[in-house]
Scaffold this active site. Sequence first.
Site, PDB file in Angstrom:
ATOM      1  N   SER A 454      37.430  45.202  51.707  1.00 39.80           N
ATOM      2  CA  SER A 454      37.080  44.234  50.664  1.00 39.80           C
ATOM      3  C   SER A 454      37.662  44.614  49.308  1.00 39.80           C
ATOM      4  CB  SER A 454      35.557  44.104  50.565  1.00 39.80           C
ATOM      5  OG  SER A 454      34.953  45.343  50.200  1.00 39.80           O
ATOM      6  N   ASP A 455      37.402  45.842  48.852  1.00 39.13           N
ATOM      7  CA  ASP A 455      37.848  46.197  47.502  1.00 39.13           C
ATOM      8  C   ASP A 455      39.367  46.329  47.429  1.00 39.13           C
ATOM      9  OD1 ASP A 455      37.815  48.523  49.013  1.00 39.13           O
ATOM     10  OD2 ASP A 455      36.611  49.684  47.612  1.00 39.13           O
ATOM     11  N   CYS A 456      40.005  46.761  48.519  1.00 38.64           N
ATOM     12  CA  CYS A 456      41.468  46.851  48.529  1.00 38.64           C
ATOM     13  C   CYS A 456      42.093  45.463  48.440  1.00 38.64           C
ATOM     14  CB  CYS A 456      41.943  47.561  49.787  1.00 38.64           C
ATOM     15  SG  CYS A 456      41.331  49.250  49.928  1.00 38.64           S
ATOM     16  N   GLU A 459      41.488  44.311  44.677  1.00 36.19           N
ATOM     17  CA  GLU A 459      42.329  45.019  43.706  1.00 36.19           C
ATOM     18  C   GLU A 459      43.803  44.658  43.905  1.00 36.19           C
ATOM     19  OE1 GLU A 459      41.093  46.492  41.243  1.00 36.19           O
ATOM     20  OE2 GLU A 459      39.162  47.407  41.780  1.00 36.19           O
TER      21      GLU A 459
END
Length: 728
Positions: A454-456, A459
Site C-alpha cells: 500500500s505505502d509503496c 509513495e
Amino acid sequence: MSAKLYSDELGLQKTDPTRWRLRTNPLGRHTWEYINSEQKTNDPQSTFTKWLLQLPDFPAPTPTTEEPRTAREACYDGASFFRLLQDKESGTFPCQYKGPMFMTIGYVAVNYIAGLEIPNHERIEIIRYLVNTAHPVDGGWGLHSTDKSTVFGTVINYVILRLLGMSKDHIVCRRARKTLLSLGGAIGAPHWGKVWLSVLNLYKWEGVNPAPPETWLLPYCLPIHPGRWWVHTRGVYLPISYLSLVHFSCELTPLLKEIREEIYTAQPFEAIKFAQNRNNVCGVDLYYPHSQVLDVANACIVKYEEYLRPTWLKKLSKRKVYELIKKEISNTDYLCIAPVNQAFCALVTLIEEGVDSNAFQKFSYRFKDSLFHGPQGMTVMGTNGVQVWDCAFAIQYFFVAGLAEKSEFYDTIASAYAFLCRSQFDTECVRGSFRDKRVGSWGFSTKTQGYTVSDCTAESIKAIIMVKNSPVFKAIHHLITDEKIYQGIDVLLSLQNVGSFEYGSFATYEKIKAPLFLEKLNPAEVFGNIMVEYPYVECTDSSVLGLTYFHNYYNYRGNEISQRIKVAVDYIKHLQASDGSWYGSWGICYTYAGMFAMEALHSVGECYANSIVVKKGCDFLVNRQMTDGGWGEPMKSSELHTYVNSERSQVVQTAWVVIALLLAKYPRKDVIIKGVELLKSRQEPSGEWKFESPEGVFNHSCAIEYPSYRHLFPIKALGLYAEIYDKE
C-alpha cells in the site's frame, strides 16, 4: 578510518574486494559476480561498489564550501554524494538491506541438502559476515544483528559455519557453542529453528508443533483459512505444512552426526525425548508466548495426525499445498515473497522435482537476488532489495529540497522515475492463489517480486506526479500515462479497510481479511502481529500522502477520494496515544511514526496552531530532544512499546523529527535549529552521513537496516528547512 573487523583480527580468509562487480538489469535485479583478475581492467567497478567495499579509489566529492555549511549547502552536498550511489543501468539505489540473522540458513541448508557446493568466494564471505556479526561479548547471535544472543540465532548460524567448513574447534565455533549450551542447547529453539534443524536431521519432527496442510482445504469463508492470513505468514507456513506433513529430513551425513553431538547439552541425541519439547522455547528467545488456545489446538492436532488422519486426506492436502506453492512461484518468478519462504519452497520443489529439474535450477538462479555483499561480508537480505521504496523517496525528497530540477541532478531523477514506471505491475496473479488485484500497483522492491504494498504504491504515485508536473522533465513524461496512474489509485483505494475491520486504515499488502483475535494462534514465538494483516499508522499516512497529492492535480474519483482521505485521517488521529505519540511498526519507532503522521496531517492543512492532535504530537517529540539537539531511539522502543532514549542521538531519527516539526509549523525555531545543527555536525566533508544504528524494524522484534535512510532523510530535513527559512 573503519574499525578493524573481528574477522581481520582472527586472520580469516577474505576475497579481493577489487574483483567484485554488482550486476543489475532494468527491472532492478541486483546480483554479485566475482570476476578474474584479468577481467578487472575492462570491467570497471561502479562508484557504489567502490563506496560500499570501502575502496580507496571511490571518487568522494569535495565539499562546496569550507565548514561550517549552511543547511542548504549541507543538503546539496548530501545529495551530491547520494547520487554517486545510484546504479546507472537500473536507476535504483542498491544497498545491503540486512539485519535479520535467520535468512542465510535457507540458502546454505537447501544447497547442502541438494548436494550443491556453494561457490568458494561466497562461502568465504558468508563466514566473514557471521563472524563479524557475532555478539562481541559471548560470541552468539540473536534474532537480528544488534540483538542479545538467542538460541535461534546462535544455533542456526553455528550450523551454517559448520556446513561451510569451519572447524568445531575454531575460536568462533567454540565461543558460540559455549553460549548455545549455556542457554540450554538447540532443544530450546523456537518453531522456525526447530523446522530448519528437523529438515537437516538435527532435530526430530515429533518435537515440532504441527502446521496442518488440511487448513488449505477449509472453506475460504472461515476466518481461520490461511488465505486470510498475513501474506508473509501464509507464505512461510504453506511450504512448512508440506515439510511437516511428510516429515522430511535429509540424509544423515558424518558432518551432521558431528553437529548433533555439538548443539545439545550432555544428553545424547538418541536419548532426547523430542516430543516433550514441542513447547520448549528458551526464555531469551520468547517474544510472543503461546496462548492457551494455541497450546490446546496443537495438542489436539498432534493426536489427530498420529491416530485419525486418513491417508486419502493426507495425499489430497499434499497435492493442494504443492499446487499453491507452484502458484506462488509463478506469481514471483521463483523469488517468492521473501527469502524465508523462498528457501522452504525451493526445498519442497527439490523433494518433488529433483535437483536437476528446471524448477529447482530456477530457484538456484533466483537465490542470488537476495544474496548481497558488503564490507562485513555476504548475507541473505530481508528481501531482494528496497528498490521501489528508495527510488520513490529519492525523487520526492530531491523535489522537496529544491534540487530535482537542477541540471546536475537531472539524470538521477530521470533514471529513478524511469525505474518506477517500469516497476508498475501489469499482470495479474494466477487464479486460485489467494492474491488480490495488482495491475497498476507497486511493490517494495521490484516488479518481479510481485507483491503489492500500500505505502509503496502511494509513495510511487506521488513521486511520479512530481516528475510529470515538472516541465524540466517533459521529455520523459510519456513513460507513464495518466490512465496507468488511475490504475494505481484504483488498487490503492481497494486496499483501504472500509468494512468491519479498523475502518479507514491501511495495512501492508492487503485489506484485513480476518479478525485480529486470530493472533492468539501465532505459532512463531519470536514475532508479534503476524497472523493477519494489521492496520499501520505509517501505511495509512503514506496512503493519505499519495491520495492527497493525486487529488490536488486530478479529478478522477474525486468525491470518493475526498471521503477516503477523511476517514483515513480520522483513523490516524484515533491511533494517537494520550501522550501525543504514534507507535511505529516499520521504523524505530515513535520518531518514525510521528514524522509520517505529521506529514499526513500537514497534507490536509493541519498544523500546530490549528490542531490539538498536531500540537500533542509536537510536544511529545520536543520533550524528548536530547542535550546535543538531536533525537535517538534504540530497538528497545519497538520491543517495549515505550519511548526509550538511545545512548546518543541518531542522524536518521533527528531528521525524522526535524521534518515533523517543520511540516507541523512548530513555532519554536530554536528547537528545530538544534536538530539541524546536529545533522550538519555529523556530516562528513564529502557530504556522506555514516551508519549509526539500524533504522527499521518488523513484527516488533527484529531490527533491519535501511542504508539509504541516512542520506535521504537528512537531505529532506535540511532542504525543507532551507526552503522554509531562506524565504523568511
